[in-house]
Write a protein that holds these residues in place. Structure first.
Motif, short mmCIF file in Angstrom:
data_model
loop_
_atom_site.label_atom_id
_atom_site.label_comp_id
_atom_site.label_asym_id
_atom_site.label_seq_id
_atom_site.Cartn_x
_atom_site.Cartn_y
_atom_site.Cartn_z
N ALA A 21 0.63 10.53 0.63
CA ALA A 21 -0.37 10.13 1.63
C ALA A 21 -1.79 10.06 1.04
O ALA A 21 -2.65 9.35 1.58
N HIS A 22 -2.00 10.77 -0.05
CA HIS A 22 -3.35 10.80 -0.64
C HIS A 22 -3.66 9.51 -1.41
O HIS A 22 -4.80 9.28 -1.78
N LEU A 23 -2.67 8.66 -1.64
CA LEU A 23 -2.90 7.43 -2.41
C LEU A 23 -3.40 6.31 -1.49
O LEU A 23 -3.05 6.29 -0.31
N PRO A 24 -4.22 5.41 -2.04
CA PRO A 24 -4.64 4.26 -1.22
C PRO A 24 -3.39 3.49 -0.78
O PRO A 24 -2.42 3.40 -1.54
N SER A 25 -3.42 2.97 0.43
CA SER A 25 -2.21 2.30 0.92
C SER A 25 -2.05 0.93 0.26
O SER A 25 -3.01 0.33 -0.22
N TYR A 26 -0.84 0.48 0.20
CA TYR A 26 -0.52 -0.83 -0.40
C TYR A 26 0.60 -1.43 0.44
O TYR A 26 1.26 -0.71 1.21
N SER A 27 0.81 -2.71 0.30
CA SER A 27 1.82 -3.31 1.17
C SER A 27 3.08 -3.68 0.40
O SER A 27 3.02 -4.04 -0.78
#
Ligand SMILES: *Cc1c(COP(=O)(O)O)cnc(C)c1O
Length: 455
Positions: A21-27
């Motif tokens: 959850a700490h990582l930037p989101s990606y699709s």
């Protein structure tokens, strides 16, 4: 299909995702309308199978994975770890080491070297590859009932291969083995504990004493039968063979056969961790008995599914390999089902059974008919008839010598002669409960064909 499986999967997936959850989101690529249409097509196409998971499927060696294995595998798929190296899957490598240790512990080995493999064939290849290096140029011997891949593996490895005849119960013939040991250059004997066709068990306890006299390696191929070591209801003779397993040099056992795992899960275990030095590697061999072994360096295969290790580990937590435990009871129930089916077949005038009851959970029988040829034809029709009524059996071409010598009075006893038999692997713990259903359907399938037999 159980809804709780999918509920549990979605809950645990959320928990797993929380770890990143700490990582930037990606699709990720969306699963839109085209994907949905394709998956519906997949569902339709997959209907073209036998109902392997259903208790009325009592044919080939197929056992559905436990729901927890399926859930754990699916969960691990979102990570898709590669157990070649710690870089590819730290958690799943740790779980593999623990899962393999549980297998070694089941065979009472205080130490071992081992890992999971894609299946029994590759695991056997590794066992024979190691054996070939320790016994260079010497032959591999296995019985005529051993898995067909042993001779092929030997040829891949460039090792001579010798076939040991089996006795009338499909077990390695000791006199023939000793003759071979005395006259030929045998480096390794493959002892099968649970042959794939009929579930016969080579007398390992009686082969061990020969090892002292002739000095050869013993590789136990227990791909199918290994877990039966946990069963408390084996015959004394079968038990004696299983109790000798700890003295083997290597063992192959397939969690994807009797261990409730999805396909892609075999395993190889060596008793002496020092064989690790034979795998091409720079480290001193002591490295291999340390806790930090790196699975990719003790495996012939490079990439391996970490998800297989996760699924096996999870299943072992729920169903540990303890004698008397639920998992052991499942095997006992399969053996009991096989004994009961054999008993009923033996009492029926329609069928011919081998003289001895099944050693594990495979039952085979012939149809009572004047000649092996007529018997074979009838077996085929009963197989077809039963399938129409949703009972799925298997067919196997087996030597007539497996049946009492007076089974076909007009046929002189020929060792090479074969008859097509019906065969059932009663691998599911539910098979015992379903035995009446199986029996009724089998009788219904047999009656129209057998009632006209003159005998
Ligand atoms: C199934 C089996 C094998 C082969 O294992 P796979 O997992 O199918 O590659 C080898 N030996 C025995 C005794 C088996 O039953």
């Amino acid at each position: 299909m159980s809804d709780d499986l999918f509920q549990l999967l979605s809950d645990t997936q959320r928990r797993l995702d929380a770890g990143s959850a700490h990582l930037p989101s990606y699709s990720t690529p969306p699963l839109g309308e085209p994907a949905s249409a394709i998956l519906h097509q997949v569902a339709d196409r997959l209907q073209d199978n036998y109902p392997y998971a259903h208790p009325l499927y009592a044919g080939q060696m197929l056992k559905p994975p436990h729901p927890i294995a399926r859930a754990a595998y699916a969960l691990a798929m979102s990570v898709n770890p590669n157990n070649h190296a710690l870089d590819g899957g730290r958690a799943s490598s740790a779980m593999e080491i623990e899962a393999v240790a549980a297998l070694a512990k089941m065979f009472h080995w205080p130490q071992h070297l081992g890992h999971l493999s894609s299946g029994g064939t590759f695991a056997n290849l590794e066992a024979l590859w190691v054996a070939g290096q320790l016994m260079p140029g010497k032959a591999i011997a296995a019985s005529d009932q051993a898995h067909y891949t042993h001779s092929r593996i030997s040829s891949v490895l460039g090792l001579p291969f010798a076939t040991v005849p089996s006795d009338d119960r499909g077990r390695m013939d000791l006199t023939a083995l000793e003759h071979l040991l005395a006259t030929q250059n045998i480096g390794t004997v493959v002892v099968t504990l649970g042959t794939t066709a009929i579930g016969s068990v080579d007398p390992l306890d009686q082969i061990l004493p020969l090892q002292k006299k002739y000095s050869f390696r013993i590789h136990v191929d227990a791909a199918y039968g290994g877990y039966f070591t946990l069963a408390s209801n084996l015959s004394p003779e079968t038990r004696a063979a299983f109790d000798a397993i700890p003295h083997a040099d290597s063992i192959v056992i397939d969690p994807h056969k009797h261990g409730l795992q999805p396909y892609g899960c075999g395993s190889i275990l060596f008793r002496d961790p020092a064989v690790g030095r034979l795998y091409k590697h720079d480290s001193p061999y002591t490295y291999f008995s340390s806790k930090d072994l790196h699975l990719g360096e003790i495996s012939l295969e490079c990439s391996r599914a970490g998800a297989s290790a996760v699924a096996l580990w999870a299943t072992q937590q729920l169903l540990p390999y303890t004698p008397g435990g639920t998992f052991a009871q499942g095997l006992e129930s399969s053996h009991a089902a096989a004994l009961e089916l054999h008993r009923r077949l033996g009492e029926s005038a329609h069928f011919l059974t081998p003289f001895n009851p099944p050693q594990l959970d495979i039952v085979f029988w012939a149809v009572n008919a004047p000649t092996p040829e007529a018997s074979s034809d009838r077996a085929q029709s009963i197989f077809d008839e039963a399938a129409k009524n949703n009972l799925h059996l298997a067919l196997a071409k087996l030597p007539t010598r497996f049946f009492p010598h007076d089974a076909w009075e007009d046929t002189p006893h020929q060792t090479q002669k074969k008859v097509t038999c019906l065969r059932s692997v009663l691998m599911k713990p539910e098979h015992l409960l379903w035995l009446d259903h199986l029996w009724q359907r089998l009788q219904a399938a047999a009656l129209p064909h057998v009632s006209s037999i003159p005998r």
